[in-house]
Write an enzyme that holds these catalytic residues in place. Structure first.
Site, PDB file in Angstrom:
ATOM      1  N   MET A   1     -16.439  60.487  39.134  1.00 16.93           N
ATOM      2  CA  MET A   1     -16.504  59.077  39.529  1.00 16.93           C
ATOM      3  C   MET A   1     -15.106  58.493  39.701  1.00 16.93           C
ATOM      4  SD  MET A   1     -19.526  57.720  36.998  1.00 16.93           S
ATOM      5  CE  MET A   1     -20.745  58.894  36.398  1.00 16.93           C
TER       6      MET A   1
ATOM      7  N   GLU B   1     -15.571  66.266  36.564  1.00 14.03           N
ATOM      8  CA  GLU B   1     -16.946  66.389  36.094  1.00 14.03           C
ATOM      9  C   GLU B   1     -17.462  65.012  35.690  1.00 14.03           C
ATOM     10  OE1 GLU B   1     -17.453  70.861  34.276  1.00 14.03           O
ATOM     11  OE2 GLU B   1     -16.925  69.267  32.875  1.00 14.03           O
ATOM     12  N   CYS B   2     -18.568  64.597  36.251  1.00 12.01           N
ATOM     13  CA  CYS B   2     -19.260  63.368  35.879  1.00 12.01           C
ATOM     14  C   CYS B   2     -18.301  62.173  35.899  1.00 12.01           C
ATOM     15  CB  CYS B   2     -19.941  63.533  34.524  1.00 12.01           C
ATOM     16  SG  CYS B   2     -21.267  62.339  34.213  1.00 12.01           S
ATOM     17  N   GLY B   3     -17.859  61.666  34.757  1.00 10.48           N
ATOM     18  CA  GLY B   3     -16.948  60.538  34.742  1.00 10.48           C
ATOM     19  C   GLY B   3     -15.664  60.815  35.489  1.00 10.48           C
TER      20      GLY B   3
ATOM     21  N   THR C   1     -18.374  67.259  40.460  1.00 10.54           N
ATOM     22  CA  THR C   1     -19.805  67.426  40.199  1.00 10.54           C
ATOM     23  C   THR C   1     -20.250  66.392  39.174  1.00 10.54           C
ATOM     24  OG1 THR C   1     -19.504  68.936  38.321  1.00 10.54           O
ATOM     25  CG2 THR C   1     -19.598  69.922  40.522  1.00 10.54           C
TER      26      THR C   1
END
Length: 435
Positions: free
Chosen positions: A331, A326-328, A426
């Site tokens: 990435m 999720e998010c970080g 995501t």
């Protein structure tokens, strides 16, 4: 029913969090058992609440959560002496289009639960006019009760007297006045407060905040102002865990996990196996799925790029079992991350995602997602409610989209997430399944 209060204000930056933490610490010092909550999708404040109160704080989100889910989460505070919920933004601030149970505004939660509002007013630029501001808030929505005002950033005894005069003329109770106090200010960065676990001075700040609040506020009047929770309490709704044994990345780079998700996973019988990518640890090989939460990979990009055991372990895990970020965390699963100074750092490479912080651009808001492929714990076709908040720009997102994603108004967003093999990710943080 446990009585409760909601701490709110006309706007962000007015002192809600400082007051909330001070109240939690002061009441705890008096032996009062206080259950904290946080309105909205904030990832950081609940950890501060937990440190101040000694009890886990849970997000309550009227946009993403239905009434039954809210009731079940509030049930966790039924054994406490008092509930204190911290609001988000201004009292009536929410999105334009309602979601599961409102716009996400703190006022929606106050109306649903019956908790009176303690209104924090920054009076640094006014005096008697504070009464007019408070009166406007008291009349805005009849079903939202204003218990009284805490005046913040009071300059002098004379200033305090004028503020109290204005509130009395408006018929609004003054629950106390707080002068400026730099000793209890919490450090901030681009996504909000520096995380509780990263602040070595937190215990001192909380003790000082508790003593400060006890000295300047009428704690007995505040407790007496609490109203009974009128929302019928029900057992928590079940939350589907992403696996039976979940390898969970957990350190200063990966910490944005909603407490209600972890509670729901455990309640469903799942076992959580934490590991630290920053310590160059890979996921536990005994786990059947791996979850990388959001956080601050951009602040630790060099360390993550050098964490060869973590990256090799994650890639080996993904050969046979699902990995989701999720998010970080998403990435960190990508091919590379460009830091604020323009330097590129190699990430795990499970996905082709390339992100950059060299040119910061804020992405903030609620998200609806219709999954076009499965992710851990959710089948293809599942409809999910979440929230996105980051400053990364997408340089490349070459893999297949994971979902069709829209914002709170129904407009499509480019951050669709992506998938490749058993890896998925995501930009939004999952809050709840859509009703």
């Amino acid at each position: 029913m446990t009585p409760g209060l909601l701490i709110s204000a006309p706007a962000s930056g007015t002192g809600k969090t400082t007051l909330t933490l001070g109240l939690l610490a002061a009441l705890r010092a008096q032996g009062v058992c206080v259950q904290p909550f946080k309105n909205g999708p904030d990832y950081i404040d609940p950890a501060f609440h937990a440190a101040a109160s000694g009890r886990a704080s849970v997000n309550l989100d009227g946009w993403a959560m239905g009434k039954a889910m809210l009731a079940g989460l509030i049930h966790a505070g039924a054994d406490a002496d008092l509930v204190i919920a911290e609001g988000s933004m201004g009292l009536f601030d929410g999105v334009a289009v309602p979601g599961a149970h409102g716009t996400g505004a703190s006022a929606d939660l106050a109306a649903l639960t019956g908790w009176p509002v303690v209104l924090v007013l920054d009076v640094s630029g006014q005096a008697q006019s504070a009464g007019a501001v408070a009166l406007g808030f008291a009349r805005m929505r009849p079903e939202v009760q204003i218990a009284g005002v805490v005046a913040n950033r009071v300059a002098s005894p004379r200033h305090e007297a004028m503020v109290r005069e204005g509130l009395a003329a408006a018929g609004i109770a003054c629950l106390g006045c707080l002068p400026r106090n730099p000793e209890i200010e919490l450090p901030e960065r681009h996504l909000g407060l520096v995380q509780a676990e990263e602040n070595p001075d937190l215990a001192r700040i909380l003790d000082a905040a508790g003593a400060f609040v006890a000295r300047h506020l009428d704690l007995n009047a505040i407790r007496a102002a609490a109203g009974p929770t009128r929302l019928p309490l029900t057992p928590p709704l079940p939350i589907t865990p992403p696996g039976q044994r979940i390898a969970l990345a957990r350190d200063a780079a990966f910490s944005f996990v909603y407490p209600h998700q972890l509670q729901g996973w455990r309640a469903a019988g799942a076992e959580i196996l934490p590991f630290s990518p920053l310590a160059d640890e890979g996921p536990d090989t005994a786990a059947d799925c791996c979850w990388l939460p959001g956080g601050y990979p951009e602040l630790h990009a060099g360390v993550l790029a050098a964490a060869t055991k973590f990256r090799a372990g994650l890639c080996a895990f993904a050969e046979t079992r699902p990995v989701h970020g999720e998010c970080g965390g998403y990435m960190a699963m990508g091919a590379g991350l460009v830091a604020a100074d323009g330097s590129r750092h190699e990430m795990a490479g499970l996905l082709g995602l390339e992100t950059s912080f060299a040119k910061r651009r804020m992405h903030l808001g609620y998200r609806r997602a219709n999954l076009t492929a499965p992710m851990p714990g959710q089948p293809a076709g599942a409809r999910l409610m979440g929230h996105e908040f980051h400053y990364a720009s997408i340089l490349a997102q070459p893999d297949a989209a994971l979902a069709e994603v829209t914002d709170a108004t129904g407009a499509a967003v480019a951050e669709t997430g992506s998938r490749r093999g058993r890896a998925s990710g995501t930009f939004f943080h999952l809050i709840a399944e859509a009703l």
